[in-house]
Design a protein around this motif. Sequence first.
Motif, mmCIF file in Angstrom:
data_model
loop_
_atom_site.group_PDB
_atom_site.id
_atom_site.type_symbol
_atom_site.label_atom_id
_atom_site.label_comp_id
_atom_site.label_asym_id
_atom_site.label_seq_id
_atom_site.Cartn_x
_atom_site.Cartn_y
_atom_site.Cartn_z
ATOM 1 N N THR A 119 11.497 53.038 -102.823
ATOM 2 C CA THR A 119 10.453 52.021 -102.885
ATOM 3 C C THR A 119 11.050 50.697 -103.347
ATOM 4 O O THR A 119 12.189 50.653 -103.815
ATOM 5 N N ASP A 120 10.281 49.614 -103.222
ATOM 6 C CA ASP A 120 10.696 48.319 -103.755
ATOM 7 C C ASP A 120 9.863 48.031 -105.002
ATOM 8 O O ASP A 120 8.676 48.347 -105.040
ATOM 9 N N MET A 121 10.499 47.450 -105.979
ATOM 10 C CA MET A 121 9.789 47.122 -107.214
ATOM 11 C C MET A 121 9.905 45.612 -107.426
ATOM 12 O O MET A 121 11.006 45.069 -107.460
ATOM 13 N N THR A 122 8.738 44.956 -107.562
ATOM 14 C CA THR A 122 8.725 43.500 -107.755
ATOM 15 C C THR A 122 8.169 43.177 -109.132
ATOM 16 O O THR A 122 7.215 43.810 -109.575
ATOM 17 N N LYS B 29 21.514 40.453 -115.036
ATOM 18 C CA LYS B 29 22.564 41.147 -115.783
ATOM 19 C C LYS B 29 22.065 42.530 -116.236
ATOM 20 O O LYS B 29 22.765 43.537 -116.077
ATOM 21 N N ALA B 30 20.851 42.574 -116.770
ATOM 22 C CA ALA B 30 20.307 43.850 -117.252
ATOM 23 C C ALA B 30 20.228 44.861 -116.118
ATOM 24 O O ALA B 30 20.568 46.043 -116.287
ATOM 25 N N MET B 31 19.803 44.393 -114.941
ATOM 26 C CA MET B 31 19.661 45.321 -113.810
ATOM 27 C C MET B 31 21.022 45.770 -113.276
ATOM 28 O O MET B 31 21.219 46.934 -112.950
ATOM 29 N N ASN B 32 21.958 44.833 -113.205
ATOM 30 C CA ASN B 32 23.279 45.217 -112.714
ATOM 31 C C ASN B 32 23.983 46.161 -113.684
ATOM 32 O O ASN B 32 24.652 47.104 -113.268
ATOM 33 N N ASP B 33 23.795 45.916 -114.982
ATOM 34 C CA ASP B 33 24.373 46.830 -115.973
ATOM 35 C C ASP B 33 23.770 48.226 -115.839
ATOM 36 O O ASP B 33 24.477 49.233 -115.926
ATOM 37 N N ALA B 34 22.445 48.266 -115.629
ATOM 38 C CA ALA B 34 21.776 49.565 -115.505
ATOM 39 C C ALA B 34 22.265 50.291 -114.255
ATOM 40 O O ALA B 34 22.368 51.519 -114.228
ATOM 41 N N SER C 13 25.787 51.676 -114.974
ATOM 42 C CA SER C 13 25.772 52.857 -115.851
ATOM 43 C C SER C 13 25.149 54.067 -115.154
ATOM 44 O O SER C 13 25.118 55.161 -115.716
ATOM 45 N N GLY C 14 24.594 53.851 -113.977
ATOM 46 C CA GLY C 14 24.001 54.960 -113.241
ATOM 47 C C GLY C 14 22.550 55.247 -113.596
ATOM 48 O O GLY C 14 21.951 56.172 -113.067
ATOM 49 N N ALA C 15 21.966 54.451 -114.492
ATOM 50 C CA ALA C 15 20.580 54.692 -114.906
ATOM 51 C C ALA C 15 19.615 54.425 -113.757
ATOM 52 O O ALA C 15 18.587 55.099 -113.632
ATOM 53 N N ILE C 16 19.913 53.428 -112.952
ATOM 54 C CA ILE C 16 19.098 53.168 -111.767
ATOM 55 C C ILE C 16 20.031 52.901 -110.585
ATOM 56 O O ILE C 16 21.226 52.661 -110.759
ATOM 57 N N ASN C 17 19.417 52.929 -109.415
ATOM 58 C CA ASN C 17 20.196 52.700 -108.216
ATOM 59 C C ASN C 17 19.319 51.862 -107.294
ATOM 60 O O ASN C 17 18.174 52.212 -107.054
ATOM 61 N N PHE C 18 19.820 50.723 -106.843
ATOM 62 C CA PHE C 18 19.014 49.930 -105.907
ATOM 63 C C PHE C 18 19.942 49.324 -104.868
ATOM 64 O O PHE C 18 21.167 49.245 -105.056
ATOM 65 N N HIS C 19 19.346 48.891 -103.802
ATOM 66 C CA HIS C 19 20.116 48.376 -102.691
ATOM 67 C C HIS C 19 20.472 46.920 -102.916
ATOM 68 O O HIS C 19 21.598 46.482 -102.718
ATOM 69 N N ASP C 20 19.479 46.169 -103.378
ATOM 70 C CA ASP C 20 19.690 44.732 -103.538
ATOM 71 C C ASP C 20 18.703 44.208 -104.572
ATOM 72 O O ASP C 20 17.668 44.833 -104.818
ATOM 73 N N LEU C 21 19.047 43.062 -105.175
ATOM 74 C CA LEU C 21 18.129 42.422 -106.112
ATOM 75 C C LEU C 21 17.928 40.993 -105.618
ATOM 76 O O LEU C 21 18.869 40.209 -105.551
ATOM 77 N N VAL C 22 16.691 40.676 -105.272
ATOM 78 C CA VAL C 22 16.412 39.364 -104.691
ATOM 79 C C VAL C 22 15.569 38.539 -105.653
ATOM 80 O O VAL C 22 14.515 38.991 -106.104
ATOM 81 N N ALA C 23 16.043 37.354 -106.002
ATOM 82 C CA ALA C 23 15.291 36.497 -106.920
ATOM 83 C C ALA C 23 14.731 35.298 -106.163
ATOM 84 O O ALA C 23 15.445 34.622 -105.435
ATOM 85 N N ASP C 24 13.438 35.063 -106.315
ATOM 86 C CA ASP C 24 12.808 33.868 -105.757
ATOM 87 C C ASP C 24 12.442 32.988 -106.954
ATOM 88 O O ASP C 24 11.521 33.289 -107.708
ATOM 89 N N GLU C 25 13.216 31.914 -107.137
ATOM 90 C CA GLU C 25 13.007 31.088 -108.329
ATOM 91 C C GLU C 25 12.054 29.933 -108.086
ATOM 92 O O GLU C 25 11.867 29.081 -108.942
ATOM 93 N N GLY C 26 11.438 29.913 -106.930
ATOM 94 C CA GLY C 26 10.588 28.765 -106.584
ATOM 95 C C GLY C 26 9.103 29.068 -106.633
ATOM 96 O O GLY C 26 8.343 28.577 -105.810
ATOM 97 N N VAL C 27 8.689 29.902 -107.591
ATOM 98 C CA VAL C 27 7.266 30.242 -107.617
ATOM 99 C C VAL C 27 6.568 29.745 -108.886
ATOM 100 O O VAL C 27 7.219 29.430 -109.888
#
Length: 412
Positions: free
Chosen positions: A307-310, A323-328, A331-345
């Motif tokens: 699933t995707d989590m926003t 950083k927190a997500m990449n560290d996680a 460490s193997g705590a989570i696994n995701f395909h990509d992390l997309v940030a939209d800073e214009g909202v």
Amino acid sequence: MPTLVMKFGGTSVANLDRIARAAKRVAVEVANGYDVIVIVSAMSGKTNELVGWVSETSPLYDAHEYDAIVSSGENVTAGLMALRLQEMDIPARSWQGWQVPVLTTDAHASARIEEIPTKNITAKFGEGMKVAVVAGFQGVSAAGRITTLGRGGSDTTAVAFAAAFGAERCDIYTDVDGVYTTDPRITSKARKLDKISFEEMLELASLGAKVLQTRSVELAMRYKVRLRVLSSFEEPSDSAGTLVCDEEEIMESNVVAGVAYSRDEAKMTLISVADRPGIAAAIFGPLSDAGVNVDMIVQNISEEGRTDMTFSCPKDQVLRAEKAMNDAKTSGAINFHDLVADEGVAKVSVVGIGMRSHTGVAAKMFKVLSAEGINIKVITTSEIKISVLIDRKYMELAVQALHDAFELDKAG
Ligand code: ASP
Ligand code: MG
């Protein structure tokens, strides 16, 4: 004698003339028969200057010394206010937090008030003192160190004193003349509210309306302290300002009380995370540990166990969140395909206790935004609030359109 708490913010004590003007207000209430507790902020700009000195001297400063330094601005204005009142033949003296004492936790720079014993100040009122001028924003920990309550904390000092002393009211003097249906800088149709409920004010304050520190509203709601927000630059009158009070005191009101916004938000999406028990905890635990203030959360539908989590957070916390997500992930705590940030909202919200009994507010909000061609990216609701994330460039337009559509320029 009935007690009144009067709090003067930084712009209301910005120089000696303003302090003299504020003291005249205090004199009026003394003449009205009140024992007055005045809470003062530092002169406007002072706290920022002190914070700057701290960081310049020691980038990773010791929080105990930060508090010792940053609390000092209020000591100056408390003493000056007491002197000014004495010059007007009003028996007054200043109190620093530790002298009262304002007992707080030891969470330096964001301490919470635990207790305000009333004995010392009450005894002085008994001896003929008319005004206790208290330095806002500060207290003392059990270890005897000076603490501060977080930026904007003198509002909380004021409400806490009003609760402790059973004050008739807590008047917050500031540089705006009350609470508005929205920011008057965004639409000239913004209207000052005569009354607003604690709950609505709490939502507006936490959604970015900066008139009152959020914690002060929480405290006022808990202890039912009637708060009045008013300008120290206008002539006094009974109808001045906005009364923040229990909803029972408000006879008639609009379904929507106000439109709030928060400009600098970011929307982050974790693409393709495992949809399994514990995944939300595995994501939001590390974010919280990293000090990221997550606001909205949406979990998308899942497909083949993924699933995707926003979520949204303040724009300036995006790096920390990444950083927190990449560290996680490492460490193997989570696994995701990509992390997309939209800073214009930006986040735009409508708030009103009337939503409890009126349906259709959300539908109307969405219709108004769609008529303006504004795409909604994330939606959240609570009992008395609907918030949407939209492109920042449409924020002003959205606020104006919603303000018009809910007819907030007209009294309810
Ligand atoms: N002087 C402090 C600040 O600027 C506290 C306050 O004014 O409420 O944050
Ligand atoms: Mg303030």
